[in-house]
Design a protein around this motif. Structure first.
Motif, short mmCIF file in Angstrom:
data_model
loop_
_atom_site.label_atom_id
_atom_site.label_comp_id
_atom_site.label_asym_id
_atom_site.label_seq_id
_atom_site.Cartn_x
_atom_site.Cartn_y
_atom_site.Cartn_z
N ALA A 178 0.83 -1.20 0.00
CA ALA A 178 0.00 0.00 0.00
C ALA A 178 0.86 1.25 0.00
O ALA A 178 0.54 2.25 -0.66
CB ALA A 178 -0.93 -0.01 1.21
N LEU A 179 1.95 1.21 0.73
CA LEU A 179 2.86 2.35 0.76
C LEU A 179 3.48 2.58 -0.62
O LEU A 179 3.53 3.71 -1.12
CB LEU A 179 3.96 2.11 1.80
CG LEU A 179 5.03 3.18 1.92
CD1 LEU A 179 4.43 4.51 2.33
CD2 LEU A 179 6.10 2.75 2.92
N ALA A 180 3.94 1.51 -1.23
CA ALA A 180 4.55 1.63 -2.56
C ALA A 180 3.57 2.19 -3.57
O ALA A 180 3.93 3.03 -4.42
CB ALA A 180 5.07 0.27 -3.03
N ALA A 181 2.31 1.78 -3.48
CA ALA A 181 1.30 2.27 -4.43
C ALA A 181 1.00 3.75 -4.22
O ALA A 181 0.60 4.44 -5.16
CB ALA A 181 0.02 1.45 -4.27
N ALA A 182 1.20 4.24 -3.01
CA ALA A 182 0.89 5.64 -2.71
C ALA A 182 1.99 6.60 -3.13
O ALA A 182 1.74 7.79 -3.33
CB ALA A 182 0.61 5.80 -1.22
N VAL A 183 3.21 6.09 -3.26
CA VAL A 183 4.33 6.96 -3.63
C VAL A 183 4.20 7.38 -5.09
O VAL A 183 4.02 6.54 -5.98
CB VAL A 183 5.67 6.26 -3.38
CG1 VAL A 183 6.83 7.09 -3.92
CG2 VAL A 183 5.88 5.98 -1.91
N ASP A 184 4.27 8.67 -5.34
CA ASP A 184 4.25 9.18 -6.71
C ASP A 184 5.34 10.23 -6.88
O ASP A 184 6.16 10.44 -5.98
CB ASP A 184 2.87 9.72 -7.09
CG ASP A 184 2.42 10.87 -6.21
OD1 ASP A 184 3.28 11.59 -5.65
OD2 ASP A 184 1.20 11.08 -6.07
N GLU A 185 5.33 10.91 -8.02
CA GLU A 185 6.41 11.85 -8.32
C GLU A 185 6.41 13.07 -7.41
O GLU A 185 7.42 13.79 -7.33
CB GLU A 185 6.33 12.29 -9.78
CG GLU A 185 5.14 13.18 -10.14
CD GLU A 185 3.89 12.38 -10.52
OE1 GLU A 185 3.01 12.97 -11.17
OE2 GLU A 185 3.83 11.19 -10.15
#
Length: 401
Positions: A178-185
């Motif tokens: 879930a954390l990885a999916a939330a990270v964006d540019e």
């Protein structure tokens, strides 16, 4: 009306009811024990939410404070003083970092970390102005300022305090996917407690913190570890992150840094990160004051010996050995924690966390509930094994086990 009742009535008559204290009025304290206005003694198994890691009235800390009181207590940051450089140098060394930005309270330090991450994101990472995002975890507790409650998931802390500050996204604690999916540019930081204290001493799954560290490095995102409660010896290491050999980009420290004598907090990081500030962009009249630095320097010296970390390791193992068998036996639903720190979920058949805390109070033990059903156990790290065992015996008695 008793002296205790008079003290409580007087306090409640002229103070806002933002806390719900247990019905005890403390007059003195030493080591792991507090004494109320009637002369009754209580074993402190809360330690000021870990602010009192070194015990009440620690002689070294009081001596450092007294000596500094006779010299100078405040200059503001308009001038240098002769304790500041040593404090920053030794705290940076303790953390394995380069720069220190001192504040007073834990909430101030978290606010400072938020500002740091945003400015780093704009000046170093190149995030467009006004678009910076910080990822946090559900059930977090980082303080109660308006910015911080904006990313709280606790209705009690958040309700009726809007409009809320934007720029935060919350994901389930311990869920790396879930954390990885939330990270964006636009993500500039991930802000986490290595162990969630207020949530009930929640320890994340093994591998979670190393996974966060790798993800943040790979995606050019700061990892900010809020070690205000978990740090400075509580879990058996200087920092809770050390249990999984993780070094974050930023440490947020408070509570025990002031030794229970004065409020001291700090953000500690690299020159690249904290170097983004220019004079006038952030500050505090009392942050890094001479009295605070003198006490915190003595705290750092206490930690450098490793004695308190070792006590937390050994007594913590004993604490969890004693508490573990209670889980699942009908009185306790679960026990969690690390080092000399535990969250105990009380089965509803034995009452609420508040009810158990009040029954322990009647037997001379001080703890405090959180989220209704959980009590936290976090005694001063200098507590004796005999005193700890006596306190645990009182817990067994009130639980009927």
């Amino acid at each position: 009306m008793t002296s205790t009742e008079r003290g409580i009535a007087a306090a409640e008559a002229h103070s806002a009811h933002n806390y719900h204290p247990l019905p005890v009025v403390v007059a003195t304290a030493e080591g792991a024990w507090m004494t109320d206005v009637t002369g009754r003694r209580y074993l402190d198994l809360l330690a000021g939410y870990s602010a009192l890691n070194f015990g009440h009235g620690n002689r070294r800390l009081l001596d450092a404070a007294r000596a500094q009181l006779e010299r100078v207590t405040l200059t503001s940051r308009a001038f240098h003083h002769d304790r500041f450089a040593d404090f920053c140098t030794r705290l940076a060394e303790l953390c394995g970092m380069e720069l220190v930005l001192p504040m007073n309270t834990g909430a101030e330090a978290v606010e400072t970390a938020v500002k740091t991450a945003r400015k780093w994101g704009y000046r170093v990472k190149g995030v467009p102005d006004g678009r910076a995002k910080i990822i946090v975890a559900d059930n977090n507790f980082h303080g109660r300022t308006t910015t911080i409650v904006s990313f709280s998931t606790d209705p009690e802390a958040r309700a009726d305090f809007g409009p809320y500050t934007p720029g935060f996204e919350s994901v389930p604690y311990g869920d790396l996917a879930a954390l990885a999916a939330a990270v964006d540019e636009h993500t500039v930081a991930v802000l986490l407690e290595p162990i969630q204290g207020e949530a009930g001493v929640l320890v994340p799954p093994a591998g979670y913190l190393p996974g966060v560290r790798k993800l943040t490095r790979d995606r050019d995102v700061l990892f900010i570890a809020d070690e205000i409660q978990s740090g400075l010896g509580r879990t058996g290491r200087t920092f809770a992150c050390e249990h999984e050999d993780v070094v974050p980009d930023v440490y947020v420290l408070g509570k025990a840094l002031g030794g229970g004598v004065v409020p001291v907090s700090a953000v500690v990081s690299s020159r690249e990160v904290l170097g983004v500030f220019a004079p006038g962009e952030h500050g505090s009249t009392f942050g890094g004051n001479p009295l605070a630095c003198a006490v915190a320097l003595e705290v750092i010296e206490l930690l450098r010996t490793g004695e308190f970390q070792q006590r937390a390791t050994e007594l913590g193992a004993h604490l969890h050995h004693e508490l573990g068998p209670l889980a699942g036996g009908g009185a306790v639903d679960a026990v969690r924690g690390r080092g000399l720190w535990a969250g105990v979920d009380i089965n509803p058949s034995r009452g609420s966390g508040r009810a158990v805390s009040e029954r322990l109070l009647a037997r001379g033990v001080l703890v405090k509930e959180t989220h209704g059903a959980t009590i936290r156990i976090a005694p001063p790290l200098m507590i004796s094994k005999a005193d700890l065992d006596w306190g645990l015996d009182q817990l067994r008695h009130v639980l009927g086990v």
